[in-house]
Motif scaffolding. Sequence first.
Motif, PDB file in Angstrom:
ATOM      1  N   LEU A  14       0.832  -1.213   0.000  1.00 14.46           N
ATOM      2  CA  LEU A  14       0.000   0.000   0.000  1.00 14.46           C
ATOM      3  C   LEU A  14       0.862   1.257   0.000  1.00 14.46           C
ATOM      4  O   LEU A  14       0.465   2.286  -0.546  1.00 14.46           O
ATOM      5  CB  LEU A  14      -0.957  -0.014   1.198  1.00 14.46           C
ATOM      6  CG  LEU A  14      -2.033  -1.109   1.140  1.00 14.46           C
ATOM      7  CD1 LEU A  14      -2.858  -1.134   2.418  1.00 14.46           C
ATOM      8  CD2 LEU A  14      -2.944  -0.927  -0.067  1.00 14.46           C
TER       9      LEU A  14
ATOM     10  N   LEU B 173       1.597   1.707  -3.477  1.00 16.41           N
ATOM     11  CA  LEU B 173       0.395   2.229  -4.155  1.00 16.41           C
ATOM     12  C   LEU B 173       0.237   3.728  -3.907  1.00 16.41           C
ATOM     13  O   LEU B 173      -0.096   4.499  -4.815  1.00 16.41           O
ATOM     14  CB  LEU B 173      -0.844   1.477  -3.645  1.00 16.41           C
ATOM     15  CG  LEU B 173      -2.143   1.689  -4.415  1.00 16.41           C
ATOM     16  CD1 LEU B 173      -2.032   1.088  -5.812  1.00 16.41           C
ATOM     17  CD2 LEU B 173      -3.313   1.039  -3.672  1.00 16.41           C
ATOM     18  N   ALA B 174       0.499   4.145  -2.661  1.00 17.78           N
ATOM     19  CA  ALA B 174       0.338   5.557  -2.289  1.00 17.78           C
ATOM     20  C   ALA B 174       1.316   6.461  -3.031  1.00 17.78           C
ATOM     21  O   ALA B 174       1.078   7.661  -3.147  1.00 17.78           O
ATOM     22  CB  ALA B 174       0.514   5.719  -0.787  1.00 17.78           C
TER      23      ALA B 174
ATOM     24  N   THR C 158       2.232   5.938  -6.227  1.00 12.30           N
ATOM     25  CA  THR C 158       1.993   5.961  -7.673  1.00 12.30           C
ATOM     26  C   THR C 158       1.461   7.347  -8.038  1.00 12.30           C
ATOM     27  O   THR C 158       0.754   7.977  -7.246  1.00 12.30           O
ATOM     28  CB  THR C 158       0.984   4.874  -8.096  1.00 12.30           C
ATOM     29  OG1 THR C 158      -0.208   5.030  -7.330  1.00 12.30           O
ATOM     30  CG2 THR C 158       1.542   3.470  -7.877  1.00 12.30           C
TER      31      THR C 158
ATOM     32  N   TRP D  42      -0.893   8.526  -9.895  1.00  8.90           N
ATOM     33  CA  TRP D  42      -2.340   8.790  -9.873  1.00  8.90           C
ATOM     34  C   TRP D  42      -2.870   8.905  -8.453  1.00  8.90           C
ATOM     35  O   TRP D  42      -3.794   9.680  -8.189  1.00  8.90           O
ATOM     36  CB  TRP D  42      -3.091   7.686 -10.623  1.00  8.90           C
ATOM     37  CG  TRP D  42      -2.977   7.846 -12.099  1.00  8.90           C
ATOM     38  CD1 TRP D  42      -2.070   7.261 -12.930  1.00  8.90           C
ATOM     39  CD2 TRP D  42      -3.803   8.688 -12.940  1.00  8.90           C
ATOM     40  NE1 TRP D  42      -2.267   7.672 -14.220  1.00  8.90           N
ATOM     41  CE2 TRP D  42      -3.327   8.540 -14.254  1.00  8.90           C
ATOM     42  CE3 TRP D  42      -4.880   9.540 -12.692  1.00  8.90           C
ATOM     43  CZ2 TRP D  42      -3.887   9.215 -15.337  1.00  8.90           C
ATOM     44  CZ3 TRP D  42      -5.446  10.205 -13.762  1.00  8.90           C
ATOM     45  CH2 TRP D  42      -4.954  10.046 -15.067  1.00  8.90           C
ATOM     46  N   SER D  43      -2.292   8.134  -7.550  1.00 12.76           N
ATOM     47  CA  SER D  43      -2.721   8.221  -6.148  1.00 12.76           C
ATOM     48  C   SER D  43      -2.381   9.597  -5.593  1.00 12.76           C
ATOM     49  O   SER D  43      -3.199  10.236  -4.926  1.00 12.76           O
ATOM     50  CB  SER D  43      -2.040   7.127  -5.327  1.00 12.76           C
ATOM     51  OG  SER D  43      -2.317   7.308  -3.959  1.00 12.76           O
TER      52      SER D  43
ATOM     53  N   HIS E 123      -5.010  12.448  -4.373  1.00 10.84           N
ATOM     54  CA  HIS E 123      -4.881  12.915  -2.994  1.00 10.84           C
ATOM     55  C   HIS E 123      -4.767  14.439  -2.943  1.00 10.84           C
ATOM     56  O   HIS E 123      -5.342  15.099  -2.085  1.00 10.84           O
ATOM     57  CB  HIS E 123      -3.642  12.245  -2.393  1.00 10.84           C
ATOM     58  CG  HIS E 123      -3.417  12.581  -0.958  1.00 10.84           C
ATOM     59  ND1 HIS E 123      -2.436  12.005  -0.194  1.00 10.84           N
ATOM     60  CD2 HIS E 123      -4.039  13.451  -0.132  1.00 10.84           C
ATOM     61  CE1 HIS E 123      -2.478  12.495   1.022  1.00 10.84           C
ATOM     62  NE2 HIS E 123      -3.433  13.385   1.094  1.00 10.84           N
TER      63      HIS E 123
ATOM     64  N   TRP F   2     -11.186  14.813  -5.732  1.00  9.06           N
ATOM     65  CA  TRP F   2     -11.417  14.094  -4.481  1.00  9.06           C
ATOM     66  C   TRP F   2     -12.737  14.521  -3.818  1.00  9.06           C
ATOM     67  O   TRP F   2     -13.564  13.660  -3.513  1.00  9.06           O
ATOM     68  CB  TRP F   2     -10.227  14.268  -3.524  1.00  9.06           C
ATOM     69  CG  TRP F   2     -10.278  13.283  -2.388  1.00  9.06           C
ATOM     70  CD1 TRP F   2      -9.722  12.039  -2.351  1.00  9.06           C
ATOM     71  CD2 TRP F   2     -10.981  13.450  -1.143  1.00  9.06           C
ATOM     72  NE1 TRP F   2     -10.026  11.414  -1.169  1.00  9.06           N
ATOM     73  CE2 TRP F   2     -10.791  12.247  -0.404  1.00  9.06           C
ATOM     74  CE3 TRP F   2     -11.748  14.464  -0.571  1.00  9.06           C
ATOM     75  CZ2 TRP F   2     -11.342  12.056   0.867  1.00  9.06           C
ATOM     76  CZ3 TRP F   2     -12.296  14.275   0.685  1.00  9.06           C
ATOM     77  CH2 TRP F   2     -12.086  13.080   1.397  1.00  9.06           C
TER      78      TRP F   2
ATOM     79  N   VAL G  52     -13.477   2.747  -3.906  1.00  8.38           N
ATOM     80  CA  VAL G  52     -12.142   2.288  -4.321  1.00  8.38           C
ATOM     81  C   VAL G  52     -11.263   3.480  -4.687  1.00  8.38           C
ATOM     82  O   VAL G  52     -10.091   3.551  -4.321  1.00  8.38           O
ATOM     83  CB  VAL G  52     -12.262   1.294  -5.506  1.00  8.38           C
ATOM     84  CG1 VAL G  52     -10.915   1.083  -6.186  1.00  8.38           C
ATOM     85  CG2 VAL G  52     -12.829  -0.034  -5.026  1.00  8.38           C
ATOM     86  N   LEU G  53     -11.865   4.447  -5.368  1.00  7.37           N
ATOM     87  CA  LEU G  53     -11.136   5.649  -5.769  1.00  7.37           C
ATOM     88  C   LEU G  53     -10.624   6.408  -4.536  1.00  7.37           C
ATOM     89  O   LEU G  53      -9.469   6.855  -4.490  1.00  7.37           O
ATOM     90  CB  LEU G  53     -12.069   6.540  -6.586  1.00  7.37           C
ATOM     91  CG  LEU G  53     -11.489   7.374  -7.716  1.00  7.37           C
ATOM     92  CD1 LEU G  53     -10.779   6.494  -8.729  1.00  7.37           C
ATOM     93  CD2 LEU G  53     -12.598   8.165  -8.405  1.00  7.37           C
TER      94      LEU G  53
ATOM     95  N   TYR H 153      -7.835   4.545  -2.933  1.00  2.00           N
ATOM     96  CA  TYR H 153      -6.621   4.684  -3.750  1.00  2.00           C
ATOM     97  C   TYR H 153      -5.899   6.010  -3.453  1.00  2.00           C
ATOM     98  O   TYR H 153      -4.678   6.093  -3.551  1.00  2.00           O
ATOM     99  CB  TYR H 153      -7.002   4.580  -5.232  1.00  2.00           C
ATOM    100  CG  TYR H 153      -5.858   4.725  -6.203  1.00  2.00           C
ATOM    101  CD1 TYR H 153      -4.663   4.051  -5.998  1.00  2.00           C
ATOM    102  CD2 TYR H 153      -5.972   5.537  -7.328  1.00  2.00           C
ATOM    103  CE1 TYR H 153      -3.613   4.175  -6.882  1.00  2.00           C
ATOM    104  CE2 TYR H 153      -4.935   5.663  -8.221  1.00  2.00           C
ATOM    105  CZ  TYR H 153      -3.743   4.990  -7.996  1.00  2.00           C
ATOM    106  OH  TYR H 153      -2.707   5.129  -8.871  1.00  2.00           O
TER     107      TYR H 153
ATOM    108  N   PRO I 215      -4.233   5.184   0.621  1.00  2.00           N
ATOM    109  CA  PRO I 215      -4.372   3.777   1.034  1.00  2.00           C
ATOM    110  C   PRO I 215      -3.766   3.466   2.400  1.00  2.00           C
ATOM    111  O   PRO I 215      -4.366   2.710   3.171  1.00  2.00           O
ATOM    112  CB  PRO I 215      -3.652   2.998  -0.080  1.00  2.00           C
ATOM    113  CG  PRO I 215      -2.822   3.984  -0.801  1.00  2.00           C
ATOM    114  CD  PRO I 215      -3.455   5.319  -0.617  1.00  2.00           C
TER     115      PRO I 215
END
Lengths: 186, 157
Positions: free
Chosen positions: A7, A10-11, A13, A15-16, A20, A26, A84-85, A88, A91
């Motif tokens: 995660l 993932l955080a 990436t 796009w994340s 954010h 958001w 989910v968005l 993301y 996370p």
Amino acid sequence: MSMLSALEWLANTPWSIALHESLYVWPFAESLHVLTLALFVGTAVMLDLRLLGAAFRSIPVSELTNRLLPWTRAGFAVMATTGVLLFYATPVTYYQSIFFRVKVVLLVAAGINVFVFHTRTMRTMATWDAQATPPRAARIAAIVSLVAWTGVVVSGRMVAYNWFACDIQPQPAWVNWASGCILPTP
Amino acid sequence: MLLPFFEWCEATWLGQLIRDSVWAFPVIEAVHLLGLCLLGGAVLIVDLRLLGYGLRNQPIAHVARGARPWLGAGVTVMLSTGFLLFMSEAVKCYHNPSFWVKITTLPVALAFTFAVRQPMAMRDGFETSWRSRALATVSIGLWFTVAAAGRWIGFSS
């Protein structure tokens, strides 16, 4: 690779991070997530009230399961997509949020209840379809549904508050355990 | 002109009580959301029927009558929790454009629902018409505005 390090990856990436830090995407996703409660939980609650014999007593239950549940499912699709968005976007924060963890457990419980209702309870529906007060198994499914979704909504709202966040210490030991906090060794 | 009134609201013991508590505002907010679920369900089940979707094997009047107690319950929960949230941060609301959108649309939505849509739906049979579809469209539009502006109060501070 642990869940936490996955995660963390993932955080980071692009796009994340973009999600954010976004000024409007958001809040729009969050607003859609909240407003769709009216459609998703709202229609589910109407069915639950019918199963309890508390509303629409003269309307057959099958009329609600056939004609209202497609709208409930559409609402769920929007809730899941926006959910989910939102996950993301942050996370790690959500993974280590005690409220988010409670929410996931309650979501699973609500899902099992839906599965049991559709595979078992609804099989005999033809015999009690028109009854003002459906049999006990259906009423129990309705109560479990109402309790579980109430819990999901309340814990979901509380995710926004950081009282028990890992970076706010000291916390009681059980909070750190339940949130999966990794504390620096002194 | 209205600012002193908003300042008075926030200074009442009720407003202070909620503001001084860590848990009160979030808990009232959560109940406000549960009220949204109840009100949303009771509004949409009738509006969907007026549009010719949802429970369309039932007369419109039948669906409207069945939803009415829960419509009342939803509105009661929303208004009482909304009042408490307002009292705790009235001055913030005063300076918040979203609050003004919400608070001016809300009475219109309430009046339309209870004085126009509900009585008209209670007389309708199986047929959906341009009139029933117009009722549902206005209802959904008004309540959507109230809800979306309400959510936006928290963002536009």
